[in-house]
Design a protein around this motif. Structure first.
Motif, PDB file in Angstrom:
ATOM      1  N   ARG A  32       0.814  -1.214   0.000  1.00 58.97           N
ATOM      2  CA  ARG A  32       0.000   0.000   0.000  1.00 58.97           C
ATOM      3  C   ARG A  32       0.849   1.266   0.000  1.00 58.97           C
ATOM      4  NH1 ARG A  32      -5.330   1.409   0.522  1.00 58.97           N
ATOM      5  NH2 ARG A  32      -5.681   3.443   1.450  1.00 58.97           N
ATOM      6  N   HIS A  33       1.957   1.246   0.712  1.00 51.74           N
ATOM      7  CA  HIS A  33       2.822   2.433   0.754  1.00 51.74           C
ATOM      8  C   HIS A  33       3.431   2.715  -0.619  1.00 51.74           C
ATOM      9  CE1 HIS A  33       2.354   2.743   5.036  1.00 51.74           C
ATOM     10  NE2 HIS A  33       2.702   1.473   5.179  1.00 51.74           N
ATOM     11  N   ALA A  34       3.890   1.671  -1.292  1.00 53.48           N
ATOM     12  CA  ALA A  34       4.428   1.854  -2.644  1.00 53.48           C
ATOM     13  C   ALA A  34       3.329   2.317  -3.592  1.00 53.48           C
ATOM     14  CB  ALA A  34       5.060   0.565  -3.145  1.00 53.48           C
ATOM     15  N   ALA A  35       2.109   1.791  -3.397  1.00 53.07           N
ATOM     16  CA  ALA A  35       0.983   2.189  -4.245  1.00 53.07           C
ATOM     17  C   ALA A  35       0.640   3.660  -4.033  1.00 53.07           C
ATOM     18  CB  ALA A  35      -0.226   1.318  -3.939  1.00 53.07           C
ATOM     19  N   GLU A  36       0.667   4.103  -2.786  1.00 56.00           N
ATOM     20  CA  GLU A  36       0.385   5.509  -2.517  1.00 56.00           C
ATOM     21  C   GLU A  36       1.442   6.403  -3.158  1.00 56.00           C
ATOM     22  OE1 GLU A  36       0.145   5.495   1.734  1.00 56.00           O
ATOM     23  OE2 GLU A  36      -1.963   4.864   1.728  1.00 56.00           O
ATOM     24  N   ASP A  37       2.705   5.969  -3.099  1.00 54.94           N
ATOM     25  CA  ASP A  37       3.771   6.728  -3.756  1.00 54.94           C
ATOM     26  C   ASP A  37       3.565   6.764  -5.265  1.00 54.94           C
ATOM     27  OD1 ASP A  37       4.960   7.187  -1.325  1.00 54.94           O
ATOM     28  OD2 ASP A  37       6.489   5.623  -1.571  1.00 54.94           O
ATOM     29  N   LEU A  38       3.208   5.613  -5.827  1.00 54.67           N
ATOM     30  CA  LEU A  38       2.971   5.507  -7.265  1.00 54.67           C
ATOM     31  C   LEU A  38       1.857   6.460  -7.691  1.00 54.67           C
ATOM     32  CD1 LEU A  38       3.941   3.673  -9.679  1.00 54.67           C
ATOM     33  CD2 LEU A  38       1.983   2.232  -9.153  1.00 54.67           C
ATOM     34  N   LEU A  39       0.746   6.446  -6.947  1.00 56.49           N
ATOM     35  CA  LEU A  39      -0.382   7.317  -7.272  1.00 56.49           C
ATOM     36  C   LEU A  39      -0.035   8.785  -7.065  1.00 56.49           C
ATOM     37  CD1 LEU A  39      -3.277   7.755  -8.146  1.00 56.49           C
ATOM     38  CD2 LEU A  39      -3.991   7.329  -5.790  1.00 56.49           C
ATOM     39  N   GLN A  40       0.648   9.085  -5.976  1.00 58.26           N
ATOM     40  CA  GLN A  40       1.010  10.477  -5.710  1.00 58.26           C
ATOM     41  C   GLN A  40       1.908  11.029  -6.817  1.00 58.26           C
ATOM     42  OE1 GLN A  40       3.003  11.134  -1.994  1.00 58.26           O
ATOM     43  NE2 GLN A  40       2.747  13.328  -2.105  1.00 58.26           N
ATOM     44  N   ASN A  41       2.886  10.246  -7.245  1.00 56.94           N
ATOM     45  CA  ASN A  41       3.755  10.694  -8.340  1.00 56.94           C
ATOM     46  C   ASN A  41       2.962  10.901  -9.624  1.00 56.94           C
ATOM     47  OD1 ASN A  41       6.011  10.655  -6.716  1.00 56.94           O
ATOM     48  ND2 ASN A  41       6.592   8.587  -7.307  1.00 56.94           N
ATOM     49  N   ALA A  42       2.005  10.010  -9.886  1.00 60.34           N
ATOM     50  CA  ALA A  42       1.179  10.156 -11.085  1.00 60.34           C
ATOM     51  C   ALA A  42       0.339  11.430 -11.009  1.00 60.34           C
ATOM     52  CB  ALA A  42       0.284   8.931 -11.261  1.00 60.34           C
ATOM     53  N   LEU A  43      -0.223  11.711  -9.846  1.00 55.57           N
ATOM     54  CA  LEU A  43      -1.034  12.921  -9.703  1.00 55.57           C
ATOM     55  C   LEU A  43      -0.187  14.188  -9.802  1.00 55.57           C
ATOM     56  CD1 LEU A  43      -3.470  11.765  -6.879  1.00 55.57           C
ATOM     57  CD2 LEU A  43      -4.005  12.124  -9.301  1.00 55.57           C
ATOM     58  N   VAL A  44       1.033  14.145  -9.288  1.00 55.16           N
ATOM     59  CA  VAL A  44       1.928  15.297  -9.401  1.00 55.16           C
ATOM     60  C   VAL A  44       2.242  15.565 -10.870  1.00 55.16           C
ATOM     61  CG1 VAL A  44       4.303  16.066  -8.956  1.00 55.16           C
ATOM     62  CG2 VAL A  44       2.918  15.141  -7.101  1.00 55.16           C
ATOM     63  N   LYS A  45       2.486  14.501 -11.626  1.00 52.34           N
ATOM     64  CA  LYS A  45       2.758  14.687 -13.054  1.00 52.34           C
ATOM     65  C   LYS A  45       1.525  15.208 -13.782  1.00 52.34           C
ATOM     66  CE  LYS A  45       6.470  11.342 -13.435  1.00 52.34           C
ATOM     67  NZ  LYS A  45       6.964  10.139 -14.079  1.00 52.34           N
ATOM     68  N   ALA A  46       0.340  14.755 -13.379  1.00 48.17           N
ATOM     69  CA  ALA A  46      -0.892  15.174 -14.053  1.00 48.17           C
ATOM     70  C   ALA A  46      -1.249  16.621 -13.751  1.00 48.17           C
ATOM     71  CB  ALA A  46      -2.042  14.258 -13.652  1.00 48.17           C
ATOM     72  N   VAL A  47      -1.011  17.081 -12.518  1.00 46.68           N
ATOM     73  CA  VAL A  47      -1.419  18.438 -12.155  1.00 46.68           C
ATOM     74  C   VAL A  47      -0.657  19.486 -12.974  1.00 46.68           C
ATOM     75  CG1 VAL A  47       0.171  18.861 -10.226  1.00 46.68           C
ATOM     76  CG2 VAL A  47      -2.103  19.879 -10.200  1.00 46.68           C
ATOM     77  N   GLY A  48       0.551  19.178 -13.374  1.00 47.69           N
ATOM     78  CA  GLY A  48       1.326  20.113 -14.175  1.00 47.69           C
ATOM     79  C   GLY A  48       0.775  20.318 -15.576  1.00 47.69           C
ATOM     80  N   ARG A  49       0.024  19.351 -16.058  1.00 51.10           N
ATOM     81  CA  ARG A  49      -0.552  19.442 -17.410  1.00 51.10           C
ATOM     82  C   ARG A  49      -2.073  19.464 -17.369  1.00 51.10           C
ATOM     83  NH1 ARG A  49       2.912  17.977 -21.627  1.00 51.10           N
ATOM     84  NH2 ARG A  49       1.032  17.414 -22.771  1.00 51.10           N
TER      85      ARG A  49
END
Length: 185
Positions: A32-49
Motif C-alpha cells: 500500500r505504501h508503494a501504491a500511494e507513492d505511485l499514485l502520488q507521483n502520477a497525480l503530481v505529473k498530471a497536475v502540471g498538465r
C-alpha cells in the motif's frame, strides 16, 4: 493554474483516487505504501498538465502503468512485502471466504515479478485487450500473451489453494472433444 482548474483537479482526486489507488495497489503487489507513492507521483505529473488533459483518468492510469514499467526495469529489485497472518475474526462464511481469497490472491500476486503482475492487472483487473496492454507496456501482443500464460501458470503454482477457493467444477466450461470422427458413405 487558475482557480477553476484547481477546483477541477481537487474534485477529480476526491472522486477517483480510491479507484486509482486500488489499481496502484495491485500494480505494486499489495504494498500500500508503494501504491500511494505511485499514485502520488502520477497525480503530481498530471497536475502540471491539467489544463491540457482531455481524459484525466485515462491520463493518470497511463502514468501509473508507465511508472510501474519503469520500476521493474530498475537495476535493484524491490524488497518483498511481509504480511501478517489474517486475523481469525468471527465473520460470516461468505465474508471470511472472500477475505481469505483476497489475501491469498494478494500474496500470490506479490510473489510474481513486477512485469508478470502488471500484465495480469492490466488484462484481468483493468480488463484491457491484449493490443492495449502491448501498447501501454511498449511490447508486442505476442509478448503480452506469453507473459500472461506464464504469469497465470506461476500464479497457480504459487497459490494452489486458489483452486479450492474459486468457482466449483459446475461452473467450468465443458471440455471439447477433438478426436477424429468416422464419416460413413
Amino acid at each position: 493554474m487558475d482557480a477553476e482548474a484547481q477546483e477541477s483537479f481537487r474534485e477529480f482526486v476526491a472522486n477517483r483516487s480510491s479507484a486509482l489507488l486500488k489499481t496502484a495497489v495491485l500494480l505494486s503487489g499489495g504494498d500500500r505504501h508503494a501504491a500511494e507513492d505511485l499514485l502520488q507521483n502520477a497525480l503530481v505529473k498530471a497536475v502540471g498538465r491539467w489544463n491540457r488533459i482531455d481524459e484525466p483518468e485515462a491520463y493518470v492510469r497511463q502514468i501509473l502503468y508507465r511508472q510501474q514499467v519503469s520500476r521493474w526495469r530498475l537495476k535493484w529489485p524491490r524488497r518483498e512485502l511481509s504480511v501478517a497472518e489474517p486475523p481469525e475474526a468471527s465473520l460470516g462464511a461468505d465474508a471470511q471466504s472472500a477475505a481469505e481469497l483476497r489475501m491469498v490472491m494478494r500474496g500470490a500476486l506479490a510473489r510474481l515479478t513486477a512485469r508478470q503482475r502488471t500484465v495480469l492487472v492490466l488484462r484481468y483487473f483493468e480488463d484491457l485487450p491484449e493490443a492495449d496492454v502491448a501498447r501501454l507496456l511498449g511490447c508486442t501482443v505476442g509478448t503480452v500473451r506469453s507473459t500472461t500464460h506464464r504469469s497465470l501458470a506461476r500464479l497457480r503454482a504459487l497459490a494452489p489453494e486458489l483452486a479450492e477457493l474459486g468457482p466449483g467444477d459446475a461452473e467450468q466450461p465443458p471440455s471439447r472433444d477433438f478426436s477424429p470422427v468416422e464419416v460413413g458413405p
